[in-house]
Design an enzyme around this catalytic site. Sequence first.
Site, PDB file in Angstrom:
ATOM      1  N   ARG A   1      87.020  12.364  57.581  1.00  0.00           N
ATOM      2  CA  ARG A   1      86.198  13.503  58.037  1.00  0.00           C
ATOM      3  C   ARG A   1      85.596  13.200  59.404  1.00  0.00           C
ATOM      4  O   ARG A   1      85.209  12.068  59.674  1.00  0.00           O
ATOM      5  CB  ARG A   1      85.056  13.785  57.057  1.00  0.00           C
ATOM      6  CG  ARG A   1      85.514  14.247  55.696  1.00  0.00           C
ATOM      7  CD  ARG A   1      84.311  14.669  54.846  1.00  0.00           C
ATOM      8  NE  ARG A   1      84.688  14.809  53.462  1.00  0.00           N
ATOM      9  CZ  ARG A   1      84.040  14.222  52.444  1.00  0.00           C
ATOM     10  NH1 ARG A   1      82.980  13.483  52.665  1.00  0.00           N
ATOM     11  NH2 ARG A   1      84.459  14.397  51.217  1.00  0.00           N
TER      12      ARG A   1
ATOM     13  N   ASN B   1      82.157  11.549  35.188  1.00  0.00           N
ATOM     14  CA  ASN B   1      82.294  12.009  36.572  1.00  0.00           C
ATOM     15  C   ASN B   1      83.653  12.700  36.666  1.00  0.00           C
ATOM     16  O   ASN B   1      84.686  12.051  36.810  1.00  0.00           O
ATOM     17  CB  ASN B   1      82.216  10.798  37.514  1.00  0.00           C
ATOM     18  CG  ASN B   1      82.247  11.207  38.977  1.00  0.00           C
ATOM     19  OD1 ASN B   1      82.467  12.382  39.306  1.00  0.00           O
ATOM     20  ND2 ASN B   1      82.041  10.249  39.861  1.00  0.00           N
TER      21      ASN B   1
ATOM     22  N   GLU C   1      75.901   4.598  40.499  1.00  0.00           N
ATOM     23  CA  GLU C   1      75.538   5.983  40.185  1.00  0.00           C
ATOM     24  C   GLU C   1      75.587   6.238  38.681  1.00  0.00           C
ATOM     25  O   GLU C   1      74.755   6.947  38.134  1.00  0.00           O
ATOM     26  CB  GLU C   1      76.485   6.939  40.914  1.00  0.00           C
ATOM     27  CG  GLU C   1      76.236   6.964  42.412  1.00  0.00           C
ATOM     28  CD  GLU C   1      77.450   7.373  43.218  1.00  0.00           C
ATOM     29  OE1 GLU C   1      78.463   6.631  43.177  1.00  0.00           O
ATOM     30  OE2 GLU C   1      77.402   8.415  43.869  1.00  0.00           O
TER      31      GLU C   1
ATOM     32  N   ARG D   1      77.888  13.883  36.318  1.00  0.00           N
ATOM     33  CA  ARG D   1      77.604  13.998  37.746  1.00  0.00           C
ATOM     34  C   ARG D   1      78.023  15.410  38.164  1.00  0.00           C
ATOM     35  O   ARG D   1      79.165  15.815  37.929  1.00  0.00           O
ATOM     36  CB  ARG D   1      78.433  12.972  38.514  1.00  0.00           C
ATOM     37  CG  ARG D   1      78.223  13.092  39.984  1.00  0.00           C
ATOM     38  CD  ARG D   1      79.090  12.123  40.724  1.00  0.00           C
ATOM     39  NE  ARG D   1      78.776  12.188  42.132  1.00  0.00           N
ATOM     40  CZ  ARG D   1      79.477  11.575  43.044  1.00  0.00           C
ATOM     41  NH1 ARG D   1      80.504  10.844  42.704  1.00  0.00           N
ATOM     42  NH2 ARG D   1      79.140  11.674  44.298  1.00  0.00           N
TER      43      ARG D   1
ATOM     44  N   HIS E   1      75.566  12.632  47.889  1.00  0.00           N
ATOM     45  CA  HIS E   1      75.411  11.213  47.529  1.00  0.00           C
ATOM     46  C   HIS E   1      73.992  10.905  47.067  1.00  0.00           C
ATOM     47  O   HIS E   1      73.549   9.758  47.138  1.00  0.00           O
ATOM     48  CB  HIS E   1      75.691  10.269  48.723  1.00  0.00           C
ATOM     49  CG  HIS E   1      77.109  10.198  49.169  1.00  0.00           C
ATOM     50  ND1 HIS E   1      77.458  10.023  50.491  1.00  0.00           N
ATOM     51  CD2 HIS E   1      78.271  10.233  48.485  1.00  0.00           C
ATOM     52  CE1 HIS E   1      78.771   9.970  50.602  1.00  0.00           C
ATOM     53  NE2 HIS E   1      79.299  10.101  49.393  1.00  0.00           N
TER      54      HIS E   1
END
Length: 410
Positions: A240, A7, A383, A90, A179
Amino acid sequence: MKVLVINAGSSSVKYHLYNMPEAEVLARGVVERIGEKNSELSHFFGDKTYTEQTHVKDVAEAMELVLDTLVREDVGVVKSLSEIGGVGHRVVHGGEEFTGSVVVDEAVIASIEKFADLAPLHNPPNLAGIGAVQHRLPDLPQVACFDTAFHSTIPEVAYMYALPYELYEKYHIRRYGFHGISHRYVARRAAAIMDKDKYGINVITCHLGNGCSITAVKQGRSVDTSMGFTPLEGVPMGTRSGDLDPAILFYLGDKGYGVNELNTLFNKKSGLLGISGASNDVRNLVKLAKEGNDRAKLAIDVFCYRIKKYIGAYAAVLGQVDAIVFTGGIGENSVFLRSQICEDLKQIGVELDQAANEATVANEDQISTSDSGIKVFVIPTNEQAAIANDTYKLTKSGRRENRNRTTVMS
Ligand code: AMP
């Protein structure tokens, strides 16, 4: 067969080396502060840890460090890199092209490059990770696992914005969602826990970490998700804003805010941090709220309220909901927020078991009562295991060619 999962971000490279198909982690680690003088490697193998401070210039150098470490005599876990049968990466943005994980070839690389326009902070370091492996081990098959791919099943009615259609045609402006690897993983786990086929249940998956997104999964497929053209849309996050009236941008533009300033304001200074003025970390906010800090309490209240709104909206989208899943750093750990989010959801069939909720921190369990109409689960996301699985499936034959663009979506 050993599978390496990478990743690669702009400032860090995380890695996991798996023995497949057992999914046993042989080693894992991270290179942090890439590009800074005090870059650091943390490498975990067995029950041991090795750390090294060194200057790592870029992702390519970080990848070299990772590969060198894996074969070191003292701290390594393989004798030769030839023991690794596949590398899974990823990759954040696969545009409208990728509907599953895919073996990397020149055409795939060109597409990831093309979509860097849509994910300028993420796709370039992802590509740098792929390039570094290609450079060092040109014959090793590599797999790209896209964060957008699980959402490729979202129907037009949910991915179109109500903007002039030409903007979709010309600039591909639409909802993509992110995601996806996490939402897919926890949706599949929920089906397994409920002893149902992966295409046999409807789930609302809540990935609540530093970034947050909610997905409506109908019969195993994503049909809507809260993040949109970028990860800024949806529920509020650590820094955010999530959804807002786009006219706020014009208004602030008139007040003299520039595009870059607005980008920073909405992505880095908003959300939990923006409202509280104190922290983007839920642990701090819960503590402050309990001490009587009103703005910390307000940040938590807004966050939970907006998540609840999405759950209600997705219950309407799905018609019938079998389960709600909480995952990500907040979803897996925050008893307090899970409880607040699920409050008053009895009308749609959610009844939290408070004792089970309190007992479930960072482990997989059901936190709803046994007669709750909708089951609620905490499922730690994984993940890297999902990427390892896809990589194993696509590369176990040792073939590198990718003529038919075979994809997997396990
Ligand atoms: P992630 O991006 O999934 O690693 O999630 C990171 C976020 O999870 C942090 O910013 C915290 O807000 C939250 N978090 C992590 N641990 C806890 C905890 N024990 N309790 C509440 N929130 C937590």
